[in-house]
Design an enzyme around this catalytic site. Structure first.
Site, short mmCIF file in Angstrom:
data_model
loop_
_atom_site.label_atom_id
_atom_site.label_comp_id
_atom_site.label_asym_id
_atom_site.label_seq_id
_atom_site.Cartn_x
_atom_site.Cartn_y
_atom_site.Cartn_z
N THR A 74 -26.63 83.61 130.04
CA THR A 74 -27.23 82.43 130.66
C THR A 74 -27.97 82.86 131.93
OG1 THR A 74 -25.35 81.81 132.09
CG2 THR A 74 -25.31 81.03 129.80
N ALA A 100 -31.04 84.03 132.07
CA ALA A 100 -31.55 85.36 131.72
C ALA A 100 -33.01 85.58 132.08
CB ALA A 100 -31.36 85.59 130.22
N SER A 101 -33.69 84.57 132.61
CA SER A 101 -35.15 84.69 132.80
C SER A 101 -35.55 85.15 134.20
CB SER A 101 -35.83 83.36 132.49
OG SER A 101 -35.39 82.34 133.38
N SER A 102 -34.59 85.41 135.07
CA SER A 102 -34.93 85.86 136.42
C SER A 102 -33.74 86.56 137.05
CB SER A 102 -35.36 84.68 137.30
OG SER A 102 -34.27 83.78 137.48
N GLY A 103 -34.00 87.23 138.16
CA GLY A 103 -32.93 87.80 138.98
C GLY A 103 -32.04 88.78 138.23
N GLY A 151 -29.82 88.20 135.99
CA GLY A 151 -29.73 87.94 134.56
C GLY A 151 -30.80 88.68 133.78
N SER A 203 -18.97 86.06 143.21
CA SER A 203 -19.57 86.45 144.48
C SER A 203 -18.49 86.93 145.45
CB SER A 203 -20.32 85.26 145.10
OG SER A 203 -20.76 85.55 146.40
N TYR A 231 -21.36 76.37 147.26
CA TYR A 231 -21.59 77.63 146.53
C TYR A 231 -20.34 78.50 146.59
CZ TYR A 231 -23.73 82.02 145.05
OH TYR A 231 -24.01 83.18 144.38
#
Length: 331
Positions: free
Chosen positions: A8, A10-13, A15, A171, A193
């Site tokens: 999940t 997966a399109s940036s950062g 991931g 984190s 967060y």
């Protein structure tokens, strides 16, 4: 048999970096990108296939903050696959972060300066909001949406002779002080967060207690401090550029400054290769980078107790039951 890996966010950062690194480790696996934005998911898929044309990469649209979307995605995944070997629960948000400048300046002259810079302890607050389903947005995106997804994917997990793995992106900022079992959505706090990441740690422990015997194992990892869209929401890019000499110096004293998503994915990739039975369910696995740029994995004992983890898990089950009865019956 070809391994199937779901990621999940997966399109940036981290991931996206994780997907690149997983295909480099095992080009024979089937990688499924679970993303909120279909266009960005397809662009990531195209980039992965351009680098490795023979790879098997698919996409599924899911917004983990929207429970209807989670249920639709789970149905689609159950239709496509007979089992899932790895589920990387990586998507997450930190909305409208605010930097406490007074706390930042104070920390510069304290003995905890390295710890504060490594974990952002006491430095960040966020403005949370309520979703259409009446849930706190950070909680449902970072924790509950993934929890419902895992529950919905249960028929695909732990099937056959080999176990299935859940690997959560947690984190170093996950702190017991920011979590309350009586307010586990953190509706009355200012650090949702941190609370959500502590909740992930609790959930992982509870899942191991309840499902190891069924062939499902859960682990948590921290990618460290990276320069991504999330951190650029805290300070503008030019400020991070100005801070880089200081950050590079701090890397000789604190290993949490991984800086790039590639480096941040180190622990996530390392867990891909481990036998789950050999891992300590009370341990968090941390990506680390030395001052000279060498990546490695270190560990941290999680500051929690298993009874609280079990109570939290039961409350999530009850919350899911109530939402199904009131909000999801029409889906």
């Amino acid at each position: 048999m070809r391994k199937v890996v779901l990621v999940t966010g997966a399109s940036s950062g981290v991931g996206q970096a994780l997907c690149q690194r997983l295909l480099a480790e095992d080009a024979a696996l089937h990688l499924c990108l679970a993303c909120r934005n279909r266009g960005r998911a397809e662009a990531t898929r195209a980039a992965l296939l351009a680098a490795r044309p023979s790879a098997q990469v698919s996409t599924v649209q899911v917004d983990v903050s929207d429970l209807h979307s989670v249920l639709r995605a789970a149905r689609e995944l159950r239709r496509r696959f007979q089992r899932l070997d790895y589920v990387y629960l990586n998507a997450g948000i930190m909305p409208s972060p605010h930097l406490n400048l007074r706390a930042l300046l104070s920390s510069l002259f304290s003995r905890k300066v390295i710890q504060v810079f490594s974990t952002a302890e006491g430095l960040l607050t966020q403005d949370d909001r309520v979703t259409a389903h009446g849930l706190q947005e950070v909680f449902v995106t970072n924790v509950f949406g993934h929890f419902v997804l895992v529950r919905e994917l249960a028929p695909l997990l732990g099937r056959g002779d080999s176990p299935s793995r859940l690997i959560w992106t947690s984190s170093r900022s996950a702190r017991r002080a920011n979590f309350s079992l009586e307010d586990f959505q953190h509706s009355r706090g200012r650090e949702p967060y941190s609370s959500s990441k502590y909740a992930l740690d609790l959930l992982s422990v509870a899942l191991n207690r309840n499902f190891n015997q069924r062939g499902l194992f859960s682990s948590v990892a921290c990618p460290g401090t990276m320069l991504t869209n999330l951190t650029y929401g805290i300070l503008p890019r030019f400020v991070w550029t100005l801070l880089m000499p200081i950050i590079w110096l701090l890397r000789f004293f604190a290993n949490a400054f991984t800086l790039t998503p590639y480096n941040g994915a180190e622990a996530l990739v390392w867990l891909f290769h481990q036998k789950p039975e050999s891992l300590n369910p009370l341990t968090k696995y941390l990506s680390a980078t030395t001052g000279f740029g060498r990546n490695y994995v270190t560990t941290e004992k999680m500051d929690l107790d298993e009874d609280t983890a079990e109570k939290f898990y039961r409350r999530l089950v009850e919350l899911e039951r109530r939402l199904r009865a009131t909000l999801l019956s029409a889906d």
